[in-house]
Motif scaffolding. Structure first.
Motif, PDB file in Angstrom:
ATOM      1  N   ASP A 102     -54.567  83.504  28.616  1.00 15.17           N
ATOM      2  CA  ASP A 102     -55.003  81.957  28.676  1.00 15.17           C
ATOM      3  C   ASP A 102     -53.913  81.431  29.491  1.00 15.17           C
ATOM      4  N   MET A 103     -54.450  80.277  30.266  1.00 15.50           N
ATOM      5  CA  MET A 103     -53.517  79.507  31.033  1.00 15.50           C
ATOM      6  C   MET A 103     -52.573  78.871  30.030  1.00 15.50           C
ATOM      7  N   HIS A 104     -53.061  78.399  29.257  1.00 15.57           N
ATOM      8  CA  HIS A 104     -52.245  77.521  28.145  1.00 15.57           C
ATOM      9  C   HIS A 104     -51.586  78.257  27.509  1.00 15.57           C
ATOM     10  N   ALA A 105     -51.601  79.659  27.512  1.00 15.33           N
ATOM     11  CA  ALA A 105     -50.687  80.618  26.782  1.00 15.33           C
ATOM     12  C   ALA A 105     -49.373  81.209  27.753  1.00 15.33           C
ATOM     13  N   GLN A 106     -49.852  80.672  29.124  1.00  8.88           N
ATOM     14  CA  GLN A 106     -48.807  81.048  30.102  1.00  8.88           C
ATOM     15  C   GLN A 106     -47.638  80.002  30.089  1.00  8.88           C
ATOM     16  N   LEU A 107     -47.650  78.924  29.330  1.00 10.69           N
ATOM     17  CA  LEU A 107     -46.676  77.867  29.265  1.00 10.69           C
ATOM     18  C   LEU A 107     -45.506  78.332  28.438  1.00 10.69           C
ATOM     19  N   ALA A 108     -45.654  79.292  27.437  1.00 14.28           N
ATOM     20  CA  ALA A 108     -44.630  79.586  26.588  1.00 14.28           C
ATOM     21  C   ALA A 108     -43.291  80.130  27.079  1.00 14.28           C
ATOM     22  N   ALA A 109     -43.467  81.210  27.842  1.00 14.68           N
ATOM     23  CA  ALA A 109     -42.196  81.913  28.481  1.00 14.68           C
ATOM     24  C   ALA A 109     -41.524  81.094  29.392  1.00 14.68           C
ATOM     25  N   PRO A 110     -42.205  80.279  30.197  1.00 10.32           N
ATOM     26  CA  PRO A 110     -41.365  79.573  31.278  1.00 10.32           C
ATOM     27  C   PRO A 110     -40.564  78.362  30.536  1.00 10.32           C
ATOM     28  N   ILE A 111     -41.002  77.805  29.451  1.00 12.42           N
ATOM     29  CA  ILE A 111     -40.698  76.688  28.979  1.00 12.42           C
ATOM     30  C   ILE A 111     -39.285  77.006  28.158  1.00 12.42           C
ATOM     31  N   ILE A 112     -39.433  78.126  27.288  1.00 13.02           N
ATOM     32  CA  ILE A 112     -38.253  78.489  26.259  1.00 13.02           C
ATOM     33  C   ILE A 112     -37.386  79.217  27.410  1.00 13.02           C
ATOM     34  N   ASN A 113     -37.562  79.708  28.466  1.00  8.37           N
ATOM     35  CA  ASN A 113     -36.825  80.292  29.558  1.00  8.37           C
ATOM     36  C   ASN A 113     -36.037  79.186  30.180  1.00  8.37           C
ATOM     37  N   LYS A 114     -36.533  78.206  30.603  1.00 10.37           N
ATOM     38  CA  LYS A 114     -35.919  77.066  31.174  1.00 10.37           C
ATOM     39  C   LYS A 114     -35.173  76.352  30.431  1.00 10.37           C
ATOM     40  N   ALA A 115     -35.395  76.202  29.049  1.00 14.39           N
ATOM     41  CA  ALA A 115     -34.597  75.464  28.093  1.00 14.39           C
ATOM     42  C   ALA A 115     -33.377  76.492  27.976  1.00 14.39           C
ATOM     43  N   LEU A 116     -33.487  77.751  27.962  1.00 18.77           N
ATOM     44  CA  LEU A 116     -32.181  78.299  27.810  1.00 18.77           C
ATOM     45  C   LEU A 116     -31.448  78.370  29.002  1.00 18.77           C
ATOM     46  N   MET A 117     -32.006  78.331  30.266  1.00 20.22           N
ATOM     47  CA  MET A 117     -31.131  78.127  31.270  1.00 20.22           C
ATOM     48  C   MET A 117     -30.554  76.610  31.298  1.00 20.22           C
ATOM     49  N   SER A 350     -60.801  74.711  31.700  1.00 21.47           N
ATOM     50  CA  SER A 350     -59.366  74.555  31.240  1.00 21.47           C
ATOM     51  C   SER A 350     -59.104  75.722  30.146  1.00 21.47           C
ATOM     52  N   GLY A 351     -57.729  75.824  29.738  1.00 18.17           N
ATOM     53  CA  GLY A 351     -57.593  76.735  28.835  1.00 18.17           C
ATOM     54  C   GLY A 351     -57.648  76.429  27.175  1.00 18.17           C
ATOM     55  N   ASP A 352     -57.298  77.401  26.200  1.00 14.92           N
ATOM     56  CA  ASP A 352     -57.468  77.470  25.110  1.00 14.92           C
ATOM     57  C   ASP A 352     -56.836  76.172  24.664  1.00 14.92           C
ATOM     58  N   GLY A 353     -57.032  76.076  23.180  1.00 18.09           N
ATOM     59  CA  GLY A 353     -56.211  74.858  22.375  1.00 18.09           C
ATOM     60  C   GLY A 353     -54.895  75.742  21.844  1.00 18.09           C
ATOM     61  N   PHE A 354     -53.875  74.822  22.513  1.00 16.87           N
ATOM     62  CA  PHE A 354     -52.470  75.208  22.007  1.00 16.87           C
ATOM     63  C   PHE A 354     -51.592  74.022  21.915  1.00 16.87           C
ATOM     64  N   TYR A 355     -50.686  74.371  20.897  1.00 13.81           N
ATOM     65  CA  TYR A 355     -49.825  73.252  20.637  1.00 13.81           C
ATOM     66  C   TYR A 355     -48.277  73.747  21.052  1.00 13.81           C
ATOM     67  N   TYR A 356     -47.468  72.867  21.440  1.00  9.79           N
ATOM     68  CA  TYR A 356     -46.261  73.298  22.026  1.00  9.79           C
ATOM     69  C   TYR A 356     -45.220  72.067  21.333  1.00  9.79           C
ATOM     70  N   ALA A 357     -44.258  72.628  20.839  1.00 13.74           N
ATOM     71  CA  ALA A 357     -43.105  71.786  20.278  1.00 13.74           C
ATOM     72  C   ALA A 357     -41.691  72.582  20.629  1.00 13.74           C
ATOM     73  N   LEU A 358     -40.758  71.810  21.345  1.00 11.43           N
ATOM     74  CA  LEU A 358     -39.453  72.363  21.666  1.00 11.43           C
ATOM     75  C   LEU A 358     -38.288  71.662  20.877  1.00 11.43           C
ATOM     76  N   LEU A 359     -37.731  72.321  20.321  1.00 10.13           N
ATOM     77  CA  LEU A 359     -36.553  71.911  19.346  1.00 10.13           C
ATOM     78  C   LEU A 359     -35.126  72.264  19.388  1.00 10.13           C
ATOM     79  N   GLN A 360     -34.354  71.461  19.481  1.00 13.17           N
ATOM     80  CA  GLN A 360     -32.861  72.103  19.831  1.00 13.17           C
ATOM     81  C   GLN A 360     -32.010  71.691  18.510  1.00 13.17           C
ATOM     82  N   LYS A 361     -31.103  72.705  18.283  1.00 10.75           N
ATOM     83  CA  LYS A 361     -30.142  72.653  17.163  1.00 10.75           C
ATOM     84  C   LYS A 361     -28.736  71.984  17.615  1.00 10.75           C
ATOM     85  N   THR A 362     -28.524  70.988  16.742  1.00  7.67           N
ATOM     86  CA  THR A 362     -27.277  70.135  17.161  1.00  7.67           C
ATOM     87  C   THR A 362     -26.223  70.571  16.277  1.00  7.67           C
ATOM     88  N   ALA A 363     -24.990  70.502  16.641  1.00  5.20           N
ATOM     89  CA  ALA A 363     -23.906  70.985  15.735  1.00  5.20           C
ATOM     90  C   ALA A 363     -23.812  70.137  14.805  1.00  5.20           C
TER      91      ALA A 363
END
Length: 364
Positions: A102-117, A350-363
């Motif tokens: 699904d198109m909305h499922a295709q967002l997951a890997a690029p987002i976490i990959n970009k955040a890691l970069m 459009s794609g299916d129903g998906f929810y995305y939240a990006l969290l960062q851990k602070t020191a």
């Protein structure tokens, strides 16, 4: 019924369009392995097989702390077929050139990959940081679509690869010398599905080694509510080891009712309560294993707020070291929430129903 009532409570403005959308057939999308061929080239191959498609491009922007660039933007391209087609009719499908996702499922890997970069880019000025080995986790990974997508990005030879994070000094060495990717799921048959998918896509460990990619992949059958990396299961605490975590969380799957209509009949109100508790248990177990500065991407295929934005609000209220990363107006998908973004299956294209939240851990 209870589901209709809950959807009206959660999405009063979108309710009519949403309930109509859930009654429509879902479109078929393809993810093209960009490490093997450009999306545009594969589209031409489909045309040659008399399969008509449209390129769908999703843009994602999110704010990044402690980075030279305050906003990170990325683009994700997939293909939407005009008509559902059997996979054996898709050119080079058996060779792993494309996957049904699904198109909305295709967002997951690029987002976490970009955040890691972004994390690596922020840390590159730290001269004391000489360890070029990073650890990443895909939790609840089966059947392996998002895991495979992440591996495709990691294995690519372009800017999406962690081995090619942009350096200010042209002669600087890569900030990453080795990637350790752990994937867990709690059911053995589902683990087998992961292996089957990775084998078709030439992404099993031996394939990565033959491609001279310094990626160590470890797939484990384990319960994400209790599993701890490298420690005895009875240990009272767990160590921060991961630079990034992709959590494709268990959910009621109400976002994919178009593909599985029986969900609307089989789900009960009690299922939401039980699922929300399970999600919280997984989050509370995995969060201590994330390094300071690391990112966790929380994903569900649910359209119920209790499993999504309300889950995130509750989690952050109990974790002072958790910060929600804001998605910006650059996003051309989903509806902005207090935390994260919600995709709804309203548009029949459009794609299916998906929810995305990006969290960062602070020191601490």
């Amino acid at each position: 019924n209870w589901l209709a009532y809950q959807l009206k409570q959660d999405w009063s403005e979108q309710y009519d369009a949403l309930t109509q959308g859930l009654r429509q057939a879902a479109p078929m999308f393809l993810r093209v392995n960009s490490a093997a061929t450009p999306v545009e080239d594969y589209q031409q191959s489909l045309y040659g097989a008399e399969i008509d498609t449209d390129i769908v491009e999703l843009t994602t922007g999110f704010n990044v702390a402690n980075s030279s660039e305050t906003t990170t933007t990325l683009s994700t391209k997939g293909l939407r077929l005009h008509q559902t087609t059997a996979v054996n009719a898709l050119p080079h499908f058996a060779e792993g050139i494309a996957s049904v996702q699904d198109m909305h499922a295709q967002l997951a890997a690029p987002i976490i990959n970009k955040a890691l970069m972004a994390k690596l880019s922020a840390e590159k000025s730290d001269t004391e940081n000489t360890n070029n080995e990073i650890h990443i986790l895909d939790a609840c990974a089966a059947p392996g679509g998002k895991l495979a997508h992440w591996l495709e990005l990691l294995s690519s030879n372009d800017a999406s690869s962690l081995f090619h994070v942009k350096q200010d000094d042209a002669e600087a060495t890569s900030p990453v010398s080795k990637i350790k990717l752990t994937a867990i799921d709690n059911e053995a048959p589902r683990i087998e599905r992961i292996y089957d998918n990775l084998q078709r896509l030439n992404l099993k460990q031996q394939d990565l080694e033959q491609a001279e990619k310094n990626i160590a992949l470890n797939v484990i059958c384990a319960d994400a509510t209790r599993w701890q990396h490298g420690k005895n299961k009875k240990a009272a605490t767990n160590e921060p080891v991961f630079d990034a975590i992709l959590l494709d969380s268990p959910c009621t799957a109400t976002g994919v009712i178009r593909r599985h209509p029986d969900i609307s009949i089989l789900r009960t109100e009690e299922d939401i309560e039980q699922t929300a508790l399970l999600q919280a248990d997984i989050l509370h177990n995995l969060w201590p294993q994330l390094k300071a500065g690391g990112y966790l991407l929380y994903v569900t295929c649910s359209i119920l707020k209790q499993e999504n934005v309300e889950q995130m609000q509750d989690f952050i209220s109990h974790h002072n070291d958790a910060v929600a990363i804001e998605f910006t107006d650059d996003c051309n998908w989903g509806i902005a929430q207090t935390i994260g973004r919600q995709c709804l299956p309203i548009d029949i294209e459009s794609g299916d129903g998906f929810y995305y939240a990006l969290l960062q851990k602070t020191a601490e």
